[in-house]
Enzyme design. Structure first.
Site, PDB file in Angstrom:
ATOM      1  N   ARG A 273      -5.802  -6.431 -17.741  1.00 48.62           N
ATOM      2  CA  ARG A 273      -5.971  -5.171 -16.990  1.00 48.62           C
ATOM      3  C   ARG A 273      -4.567  -4.804 -16.384  1.00 48.62           C
ATOM      4  O   ARG A 273      -3.713  -5.983 -16.463  1.00 48.62           O
ATOM      5  CB  ARG A 273      -7.191  -5.126 -15.844  1.00 48.62           C
ATOM      6  CG  ARG A 273      -7.557  -6.780 -15.546  1.00 48.62           C
ATOM      7  CD  ARG A 273      -6.416  -7.403 -14.369  1.00 48.62           C
ATOM      8  NE  ARG A 273      -5.933  -6.433 -13.551  1.00 48.62           N
ATOM      9  CZ  ARG A 273      -4.819  -6.438 -12.932  1.00 48.62           C
ATOM     10  NH1 ARG A 273      -3.763  -7.315 -13.052  1.00 48.62           N
ATOM     11  NH2 ARG A 273      -4.423  -5.740 -12.083  1.00 48.62           N
ATOM     12  N   GLY A 274      -4.410  -3.922 -15.671  1.00 48.98           N
ATOM     13  CA  GLY A 274      -3.159  -3.559 -15.052  1.00 48.98           C
ATOM     14  C   GLY A 274      -2.632  -2.409 -16.143  1.00 48.98           C
ATOM     15  O   GLY A 274      -2.619  -2.813 -17.402  1.00 48.98           O
ATOM     16  N   ALA A 275      -1.905  -1.305 -15.740  1.00 48.60           N
ATOM     17  CA  ALA A 275      -1.541  -0.255 -16.667  1.00 48.60           C
ATOM     18  C   ALA A 275      -0.651  -0.689 -17.567  1.00 48.60           C
ATOM     19  O   ALA A 275      -0.971  -0.712 -18.809  1.00 48.60           O
ATOM     20  CB  ALA A 275      -1.242   0.974 -15.721  1.00 48.60           C
TER      21      ALA A 275
ATOM     22  N   ARG B 128      -9.895   2.609 -21.339  1.00 45.06           N
ATOM     23  CA  ARG B 128     -10.266   3.079 -20.129  1.00 45.06           C
ATOM     24  C   ARG B 128      -9.522   4.370 -19.832  1.00 45.06           C
ATOM     25  O   ARG B 128      -8.192   4.514 -20.393  1.00 45.06           O
ATOM     26  CB  ARG B 128      -9.359   1.882 -19.237  1.00 45.06           C
ATOM     27  CG  ARG B 128     -10.276   0.761 -19.285  1.00 45.06           C
ATOM     28  CD  ARG B 128      -9.670  -0.398 -18.420  1.00 45.06           C
ATOM     29  NE  ARG B 128     -10.013  -0.032 -16.945  1.00 45.06           N
ATOM     30  CZ  ARG B 128      -9.664  -0.791 -15.717  1.00 45.06           C
ATOM     31  NH1 ARG B 128      -8.418  -1.587 -16.065  1.00 45.06           N
ATOM     32  NH2 ARG B 128      -9.780  -0.383 -14.606  1.00 45.06           N
TER      33      ARG B 128
ATOM     34  N   ASP C 225      -1.170   3.904 -11.924  1.00 44.62           N
ATOM     35  CA  ASP C 225      -1.889   3.873 -13.090  1.00 44.62           C
ATOM     36  C   ASP C 225      -1.622   5.129 -13.748  1.00 44.62           C
ATOM     37  O   ASP C 225      -1.391   5.281 -15.066  1.00 44.62           O
ATOM     38  CB  ASP C 225      -3.539   3.887 -13.220  1.00 44.62           C
ATOM     39  CG  ASP C 225      -3.781   2.330 -12.904  1.00 44.62           C
ATOM     40  OD1 ASP C 225      -3.904   1.867 -11.634  1.00 44.62           O
ATOM     41  OD2 ASP C 225      -3.967   1.587 -13.878  1.00 44.62           O
TER      42      ASP C 225
ATOM     43  N   ASN D 299      -3.793   5.024  -8.450  1.00 44.03           N
ATOM     44  CA  ASN D 299      -3.623   3.780  -8.207  1.00 44.03           C
ATOM     45  C   ASN D 299      -4.926   3.210  -7.738  1.00 44.03           C
ATOM     46  O   ASN D 299      -6.042   3.822  -7.489  1.00 44.03           O
ATOM     47  CB  ASN D 299      -2.631   3.146  -7.321  1.00 44.03           C
ATOM     48  CG  ASN D 299      -2.480   1.601  -7.558  1.00 44.03           C
ATOM     49  OD1 ASN D 299      -2.256   1.039  -8.681  1.00 44.03           O
ATOM     50  ND2 ASN D 299      -2.314   0.803  -6.562  1.00 44.03           N
TER      51      ASN D 299
END
Ligand code: MRU
Length: 365
Positions: free
Chosen positions: A59-61, A111, A261, A271
Site C-alpha cells: 500500500r501507499g501510492a 485501487r 495519493d 490523501n
C-alpha cells in the site's frame, strides 16, 4: 542535535527479480502483518499482485505504482511472451499488445485513488507499444518491461531522496513534526516521501520527535509509521486521531508533513482520510502544513480535487462487528483544498500548491 539515524534497518517494500527458472517474481513485504511480523512473500502471478494491492498487503501510492508496474512485467515475462511463441512473427507483437491491454487495465483498476498506479501501468503499456513498433519480438519486449520496472524502483528512491533534501530545508531546529497515515519507506519502494523529509531532517539533527496520528480505521500511523521511524532511530509518539488539535493548542507541534495519493491541477490533494481535518487544524493554529509527493502523483487532467475518485472500503474496517440496522460509510481518502496547504514538496523543489502541477509538468517534459 546528534543524529543516530540508521536507514539500513528499513526493509524495501517491493523488489522485482527472477527465480531459479528465470521466471519473473515480485517479492513484497506483507504490511498487513506489521508491526508483529516482518514477512516477505514472493509471487510470479500478476493476479496475486493485484490482490496484494487490493488487500493493502502492498500500500501507499508510490509502492502500489511500482507493484502495478511489476504486475505488468510478471504477466509479460511469465505469460504473455510464452503464449506469443505460437503466433507467427508479424502478428506476434500486435497480439501481445492486445493481450496486455486488459491485463494493464485490471491492474490499474485495483485501487482508484492513487494515480501512481495508472501512471505506472500507462508507462509500461506505452513502453511496450514503442518496442513493438520498432519490431521487437514479444520475448524481447517482456525482458525490456522487466528492466523498466527495475528503473522505476531505482527512480523511486532517487526521487524520494530529492524530496527529502528539498523538504528538510523547511524543517526548523528541534522540530516536533506531526504526520498522518504512512507516507514512509513502507509506502514507497524505499525512503518515503513525507517521512523522506523527516529522515533527511533527522540526518541533519533537526528532528526532536515525530507525532504519528494513529490513522483510523486501518491504523497506518499506529502500526507502520511508528514501526519504521523507531527502526530508523527517529523518536516517535503515537497519538489517536482526535488528539492532534489538543497537541497543536498546547504548542507541541511545529510542522506538519503528509503524503499524497493524487494532486489535481489546482493543487487540491487527495490523501488518507483525516488529512483534511489535520490541515484545518494546522491552519487554525498557524502551523506550516506541507504535502510531499513525486511528479507521478500529479494528475493535471483533473482541474480540481472534486473530480478525484475516492475509494470506499469494506465496512468491517470501521466496525469489525456489524450491528443490525447500523450503516457504515468508509471513504479511504479525503481531499484537502489547496488553500490550506503551505507548499508541495517535490523532487524538483517546493512550490505553492496552486503552481505545483504546472512547475512539475514543465520539468518532467
Ligand atoms: O490506503 P493506503 O495505506 O494505501 O493510503 C496511503 C496514503 O494515504 C499515503 O499517505 C499516500 O499514499 C502517500 S504514500 C507516500
Amino acid at each position: 542535535m546528534q543524529s543516530s539515524i540508521d536507514l539500513t534497518r528499513l526493509p524495501r517494500s517491493v523488489r522485482l527479480g527472477r527465480d531459479a527458472d528465470g521466471r519473473a517474481e515480485l517479492t513484497y513485504l506483507d504490511e498487513r502483518l506489521l508491526p508483529g511480523e516482518e514477512c516477505f512473500c514472493s509471487t510470479g502471478s500478476w493476479r496475486c499482485v493485484v490482490d496484494a494491492i487490493k488487500t493493502l498487503a502492498v500500500r501507499g501510492a508510490p509502492a502500489i505504482g511500482a507493484a502495478g508496474a511489476a504486475a505488468v512485467a510478471l504477466w509479460a515475462v511469465n505469460e504473455g511472451a510464452r503464449g506469443a511463441v505460437s503466433h507467427g512473427c508479424a502478428e506476434a507483437g500486435e497480439s501481445f499488445l492486445a493481450e496486455l491491454r486488459p491485463v494493464a487495465a485490471e491492474i490499474s483498476a485495483a485501487r482508484p485513488t492513487a494515480v501512481n498506479l495508472t501512471w505506472a501501468t500507462a508507462r509500461m503499456e506505452s513502453f511496450a507499444k514503442r518496442l513493438v513498433a520498432e519490431g521487437a519480438a514479444p520475448g524481447e519486449v517482456a525482458d525490456s518491461l522487466f528492466d523498466e520496472v527495475l528503473r522505476i524502483e531505482r527512480e523511486d528512491e532517487k526521487v524520494n531522496r530529492a524530496i527529502g533534501a528539498a523538504g528538510a530545508a523547511l524543517i526548523p531546529e528541534h522540530a516536533r513534526i506531526l504526520t498522518h497515515c504512512n507516507a514512509g519507506s513502507l509506502a514507497t519502494v524505499f525512503f518515503g516521501t513525507a517521512l523522506g523529509v523527516v529522515y533527511a531532517a533527522a540526518e541533519q539533527g533537526k528532528v526532536e520527535r515525530v507525532f504519528a496520528d494513529e490513522t483510523r480505521p486501518v491504523g497506518q500511523g499506529a502500526r507502520l509509521t511508528s514501526w519504521e521511524l523507531s527502526r530508523a532511530g527517529v523518536p516517535v509518539t503515537v497519538i489517536c486521531d482526535n488528539m492532534a488539535a489538543s497537541l497543536m493548542g498546547k504548542e507541541m507541534i511545529d510542522f506538519v508533513v503528509v503524503g499524497a495519493d493524487r494532486i489535481a491541477a489546482n493543487g487540491d490533494v487527495a490523501n488518507k482520510i483525516g488529512t483534511y481535518g489535520v490541515a484545518v487544524l494546522a491552519h487554525h493554529h498557524s502551523i506550516p502544513f506541507y504535502v510531499a509527493a513525486p511528479a507521478s502523483t500529479f494528475d493535471v487532467s483533473l482541474p480540481d480535487g472534486s473530480a478525484i475518485p475516492i475509494e470506499e472500503r469494506d465496512p468491517s474496517e470501521v466496525l469489525p462487528q456489524p450491528i443490525d440496522g447500523v450503516d457504515v460509510y468508509n471513504p479511504a481518502f479525503d481531499v484537502t483544498p489547496a488553500e490550506l496547504i503551505s507548499g508541495i514538496i517535490t523532487e524538483f523543489g517546493v512550490f505553492p500548491p496552486q503552481d505545483a502541477a504546472r512547475e512539475v509538468a514543465a520539468r518532467v517534459g
